[in-house]
Design a protein around this motif. Structure first.
Motif, PDB file in Angstrom:
ATOM      1  N   TYR A  92      38.865  19.023  58.332  1.00  0.00           N
ATOM      2  CA  TYR A  92      39.974  18.246  58.884  1.00  0.00           C
ATOM      3  C   TYR A  92      41.067  18.066  57.839  1.00  0.00           C
ATOM      4  O   TYR A  92      42.260  18.225  58.130  1.00  0.00           O
ATOM      5  CB  TYR A  92      39.463  16.890  59.361  1.00  0.00           C
ATOM      6  CG  TYR A  92      40.557  15.912  59.737  1.00  0.00           C
ATOM      7  CD1 TYR A  92      41.324  16.091  60.886  1.00  0.00           C
ATOM      8  CD2 TYR A  92      40.843  14.815  58.923  1.00  0.00           C
ATOM      9  CE1 TYR A  92      42.328  15.208  61.226  1.00  0.00           C
ATOM     10  CE2 TYR A  92      41.850  13.927  59.248  1.00  0.00           C
ATOM     11  CZ  TYR A  92      42.588  14.122  60.405  1.00  0.00           C
ATOM     12  OH  TYR A  92      43.590  13.242  60.727  1.00  0.00           O
TER      13      TYR A  92
ATOM     14  N   ALA B  93      42.420  10.476  75.706  1.00  0.00           N
ATOM     15  CA  ALA B  93      41.255   9.608  75.464  1.00  0.00           C
ATOM     16  C   ALA B  93      41.400   8.237  76.121  1.00  0.00           C
ATOM     17  O   ALA B  93      40.399   7.587  76.428  1.00  0.00           O
ATOM     18  CB  ALA B  93      41.039   9.455  73.961  1.00  0.00           C
TER      19      ALA B  93
ATOM     20  N   LYS C  25      31.807  14.472  73.243  1.00  0.00           N
ATOM     21  CA  LYS C  25      32.694  13.568  72.516  1.00  0.00           C
ATOM     22  C   LYS C  25      33.653  14.375  71.637  1.00  0.00           C
ATOM     23  O   LYS C  25      33.367  14.687  70.479  1.00  0.00           O
ATOM     24  CB  LYS C  25      31.885  12.600  71.638  1.00  0.00           C
ATOM     25  CG  LYS C  25      31.035  11.606  72.429  1.00  0.00           C
ATOM     26  CD  LYS C  25      30.264  10.698  71.487  1.00  0.00           C
ATOM     27  CE  LYS C  25      29.418   9.681  72.264  1.00  0.00           C
ATOM     28  NZ  LYS C  25      28.650   8.793  71.346  1.00  0.00           N
TER      29      LYS C  25
ATOM     30  N   THR D 196      34.668  21.197  69.961  1.00  0.00           N
ATOM     31  CA  THR D 196      33.766  20.137  69.478  1.00  0.00           C
ATOM     32  C   THR D 196      32.718  20.676  68.517  1.00  0.00           C
ATOM     33  O   THR D 196      31.743  19.983  68.194  1.00  0.00           O
ATOM     34  CB  THR D 196      33.071  19.442  70.652  1.00  0.00           C
ATOM     35  OG1 THR D 196      32.342  20.414  71.425  1.00  0.00           O
ATOM     36  CG2 THR D 196      34.072  18.726  71.549  1.00  0.00           C
TER      37      THR D 196
ATOM     38  N   SER E 120      39.228   5.128  75.034  1.00  0.00           N
ATOM     39  CA  SER E 120      38.056   5.640  74.322  1.00  0.00           C
ATOM     40  C   SER E 120      38.471   6.287  73.007  1.00  0.00           C
ATOM     41  O   SER E 120      39.638   6.561  72.753  1.00  0.00           O
ATOM     42  CB  SER E 120      37.321   6.662  75.190  1.00  0.00           C
ATOM     43  OG  SER E 120      36.270   7.274  74.485  1.00  0.00           O
ATOM     44  N   LYS E 121      37.478   6.538  72.163  1.00  0.00           N
ATOM     45  CA  LYS E 121      37.710   7.269  70.921  1.00  0.00           C
ATOM     46  C   LYS E 121      37.496   8.769  71.111  1.00  0.00           C
ATOM     47  O   LYS E 121      37.677   9.537  70.170  1.00  0.00           O
ATOM     48  CB  LYS E 121      36.756   6.769  69.833  1.00  0.00           C
ATOM     49  CG  LYS E 121      36.975   5.321  69.412  1.00  0.00           C
ATOM     50  CD  LYS E 121      35.987   4.948  68.323  1.00  0.00           C
ATOM     51  CE  LYS E 121      36.163   3.501  67.868  1.00  0.00           C
ATOM     52  NZ  LYS E 121      35.190   3.121  66.814  1.00  0.00           N
ATOM     53  N   TYR E 122      37.097   9.139  72.325  1.00  0.00           N
ATOM     54  CA  TYR E 122      36.716  10.527  72.568  1.00  0.00           C
ATOM     55  C   TYR E 122      37.348  11.040  73.859  1.00  0.00           C
ATOM     56  O   TYR E 122      37.710  10.268  74.747  1.00  0.00           O
ATOM     57  CB  TYR E 122      35.191  10.655  72.675  1.00  0.00           C
ATOM     58  CG  TYR E 122      34.438   9.979  71.559  1.00  0.00           C
ATOM     59  CD1 TYR E 122      34.409  10.520  70.278  1.00  0.00           C
ATOM     60  CD2 TYR E 122      33.765   8.781  71.782  1.00  0.00           C
ATOM     61  CE1 TYR E 122      33.726   9.901  69.253  1.00  0.00           C
ATOM     62  CE2 TYR E 122      33.075   8.142  70.771  1.00  0.00           C
ATOM     63  CZ  TYR E 122      33.060   8.705  69.496  1.00  0.00           C
ATOM     64  OH  TYR E 122      32.383   8.086  68.472  1.00  0.00           O
TER      65      TYR E 122
ATOM     66  N   LYS F 277      48.631  12.976  67.804  1.00  0.00           N
ATOM     67  CA  LYS F 277      48.056  11.649  68.034  1.00  0.00           C
ATOM     68  C   LYS F 277      48.436  11.122  69.419  1.00  0.00           C
ATOM     69  O   LYS F 277      47.603  10.542  70.126  1.00  0.00           O
ATOM     70  CB  LYS F 277      48.520  10.674  66.951  1.00  0.00           C
ATOM     71  CG  LYS F 277      47.886  10.911  65.589  1.00  0.00           C
ATOM     72  CD  LYS F 277      48.402   9.914  64.546  1.00  0.00           C
ATOM     73  CE  LYS F 277      47.716  10.144  63.196  1.00  0.00           C
ATOM     74  NZ  LYS F 277      48.242   9.215  62.148  1.00  0.00           N
TER      75      LYS F 277
ATOM     76  N   THR G 222      36.692  14.544  69.382  1.00  0.00           N
ATOM     77  CA  THR G 222      37.406  13.582  68.549  1.00  0.00           C
ATOM     78  C   THR G 222      38.793  14.099  68.188  1.00  0.00           C
ATOM     79  O   THR G 222      39.114  15.284  68.378  1.00  0.00           O
ATOM     80  CB  THR G 222      36.635  13.309  67.246  1.00  0.00           C
ATOM     81  OG1 THR G 222      36.632  14.513  66.449  1.00  0.00           O
ATOM     82  CG2 THR G 222      35.199  12.884  67.533  1.00  0.00           C
ATOM     83  N   PHE G 223      39.600  13.216  67.616  1.00  0.00           N
ATOM     84  CA  PHE G 223      40.919  13.616  67.143  1.00  0.00           C
ATOM     85  C   PHE G 223      40.790  14.666  66.037  1.00  0.00           C
ATOM     86  O   PHE G 223      41.560  15.625  65.985  1.00  0.00           O
ATOM     87  CB  PHE G 223      41.690  12.394  66.626  1.00  0.00           C
ATOM     88  CG  PHE G 223      43.046  12.737  66.074  1.00  0.00           C
ATOM     89  CD1 PHE G 223      44.060  13.178  66.899  1.00  0.00           C
ATOM     90  CD2 PHE G 223      43.290  12.645  64.702  1.00  0.00           C
ATOM     91  CE1 PHE G 223      45.315  13.518  66.385  1.00  0.00           C
ATOM     92  CE2 PHE G 223      44.535  12.974  64.181  1.00  0.00           C
ATOM     93  CZ  PHE G 223      45.548  13.406  65.026  1.00  0.00           C
ATOM     94  N   GLU G 224      39.800  14.502  65.174  1.00  0.00           N
ATOM     95  CA  GLU G 224      39.566  15.487  64.119  1.00  0.00           C
ATOM     96  C   GLU G 224      39.268  16.857  64.715  1.00  0.00           C
ATOM     97  O   GLU G 224      39.752  17.881  64.227  1.00  0.00           O
ATOM     98  CB  GLU G 224      38.413  15.043  63.218  1.00  0.00           C
ATOM     99  CG  GLU G 224      38.752  13.872  62.307  1.00  0.00           C
ATOM    100  CD  GLU G 224      37.642  13.591  61.308  1.00  0.00           C
ATOM    101  OE1 GLU G 224      36.630  14.336  61.322  1.00  0.00           O
ATOM    102  OE2 GLU G 224      37.776  12.645  60.521  1.00  0.00           O
ATOM    103  N   ASP G 225      38.449  16.877  65.774  1.00  0.00           N
ATOM    104  CA  ASP G 225      38.129  18.142  66.450  1.00  0.00           C
ATOM    105  C   ASP G 225      39.406  18.828  66.921  1.00  0.00           C
ATOM    106  O   ASP G 225      39.582  20.044  66.752  1.00  0.00           O
ATOM    107  CB  ASP G 225      37.227  17.899  67.660  1.00  0.00           C
ATOM    108  CG  ASP G 225      35.825  17.453  67.288  1.00  0.00           C
ATOM    109  OD1 ASP G 225      35.356  17.821  66.192  1.00  0.00           O
ATOM    110  OD2 ASP G 225      35.199  16.736  68.098  1.00  0.00           O
TER     111      ASP G 225
END
Length: 415
Positions: free
Chosen positions: A13, A36, A73, A66, A39-41, A29, A75-78
């Motif tokens: 990342y 999302a 799930k 993912t 949620s965080k995901y 973002k 994520t933003f990093e994904d």
């Protein structure tokens, strides 16, 4: 002491973030937040809605993004890591990403059934032909014409199936650029726009006689820019206008931009060429490197100029020299074109050659046209009026340059 990584921070990342500007990270973002919600995901179902891909291809893309965690799930990093490769990577890195994506089973072998599933989902997604969902109509989708352009040269241990190597896949993407263009748009659907030009013709035409079906237009359009995918207008069709070279030239004389020439021969093969320049009378090759040849049936492939020579486009009218064959064509050399239709419009030929690195486009070198049609590409933002000095049909302009051609002994002695 050397660089150390803070606990819990993914080095992939950290590296991926460097590929984006601050404004791009801010946009990512915002995108992630819209997907999302609270949620965080991002779940698989939401991700499929975002990409517009509902089947196995959508699931495979989600798994790759993912990193195959199978935890539903994203994520933003994904998202940042995937987009860094998918959008900011080199051509080879993007091709590797797409290669893994098309292995929809995820078993490390991109076999024929994988690619068939990918093509099927692409055609479903762009709603080609507006087919109903009945099984009989689904079977009419032209999957095989795109699938048969692929080669599977890699052995699969313990199986009689063969898979595509990465080089096989890259070759297929060159032959079917519309598929690659679609695949590279999946994580940025808001910027894609239509990938199928709007086909315009007289309302009373029986569309069953048209050679240019939507799937063919999508295929040809894969080699073109977004500006050339707006509207294509039918200018000439031999079933409506007769197999006549003079009628063809008259009908296309007002085409200001590129044209798409399509031929169906007596063998049932369908092929043609994209002419980037207007069809105008010349005593030699002309055109530019935007022209290309294509096959549509029984196999769909695009053949772009290689740069080996500039023998791109040919349009000879009323010449009497044996070295200047009357008719229209692409590539090769006079008498041995990559594609040529004679001025009588009842015969022609197709040969292999380095201009486009194209094969014989039909079953044999001899071509006997059954249907010829030509579409004008209405480029977005193009001026609606021709520049001064470009007036009349090709035959009318022939009279204007008659005196010049007489000087070099090339003009016909009659009107």
């Amino acid at each position: 002491m050397g660089n150390t990584q803070s606990p819990g921070v993914n080095p992939r990342y950290t590296s991926a973030v460097r590929a984006f500007s601050d404004a791009e990270i801010s946009d990512l973002k915002s995108l992630f937040a819209s997907l999302a919600g609270d949620s965080k995901y991002v779940s698989l179902s939401v991700f499929k809605d975002f990409t517009g891909i509902k089947g196995a291809l959508g699931e495979r893309l989600y798994d790759i993004v993912t990193q195959n965690r199978k935890d539903d799930k994203l994520t933003f990093e994904d998202l940042v890591i995937a987009k860094a490769t998918y959008e900011k990577g080199t051509r080879d890195e993007i091709d590797e990403f797409l290669y893994q994506l098309c292995d929809v089973d995820g078993d490390g072998h991109l076999v024929r059934s994988d690619l068939e599933a990918v093509i099927s989902e692409i055609l479903d997604n762009i709603s080609l032909g507006k087919k109903s969902e009945s099984s009989s109509d689904s079977e009419l989708r032209p999957i095989s014409i795109f699938l048969d352009a692929a080669k599977f040269t890699k052995d699969v241990e313990g199986s009689s199936d063969r898979s595509m190597s990465l080089e096989d896949f890259k070759t297929w993407c060159r032959l079917v650029p519309s598929a690659r263009k679609f695949l590279v748009s999946l994580l940025k659907p808001s910027s894609t726009g239509s990938q199928v030009p709007h086909l315009i013709h007289q309302e009373d035409i029986d569309t069953n006689i048209l050679l240019l079906k939507e799937e063919y237009a999508w295929h040809i359009g894969g080699a073109l820019s977004h500006q050339e995918l707006g509207e294509w207008k039918l200018l000439y069709h031999s079933a409506l206008n007769g197999l006549s070279f003079n009628t063809f030239l008259g009908n296309i004389s007002n085409a200001e931009g590129p044209t798409v020439l399509i031929i169906k021969d007596r063998e049932g093969y369908i092929f043609g060429g994209y002419a980037s320049q207007p069809w105008e009378r010349h005593a030699d090759y002309y055109g530019d490197m935007k022209s290309f040849l294509f096959q549509l049936y029984p196999t769909a492939s695009i053949y772009r100029p290689t740069g080996a020579n500039t023998n791109l486009q040919w349009c000879a009218v009323n010449f009497t020299s044996d070295s200047i064959p009357n008719g229209i064509g692409f590539g090769g050399r006079p008498g041995h074109f990559n594609l040529f239709i004679s001025a009588n419009f009842d015969s022609g030929h197709t040969f292999t050659g380095p201009t486009f690195n194209s094969p014989c486009l039909s079953k044999s070198n001899h071509v006997y046209p059954e249907v010829i049609e030509c579409w004008g590409v209405v480029q977005k933002g193009a001026q609606q009026e021709k520049p001064d000095g470009v007036k009349g049909t090709v035959l009318e302009r022939f009279k204007e340059d008659r005196n010049m051609l007489n000087l070099v002994g090339l003009a016909n002695s009659s009107n």
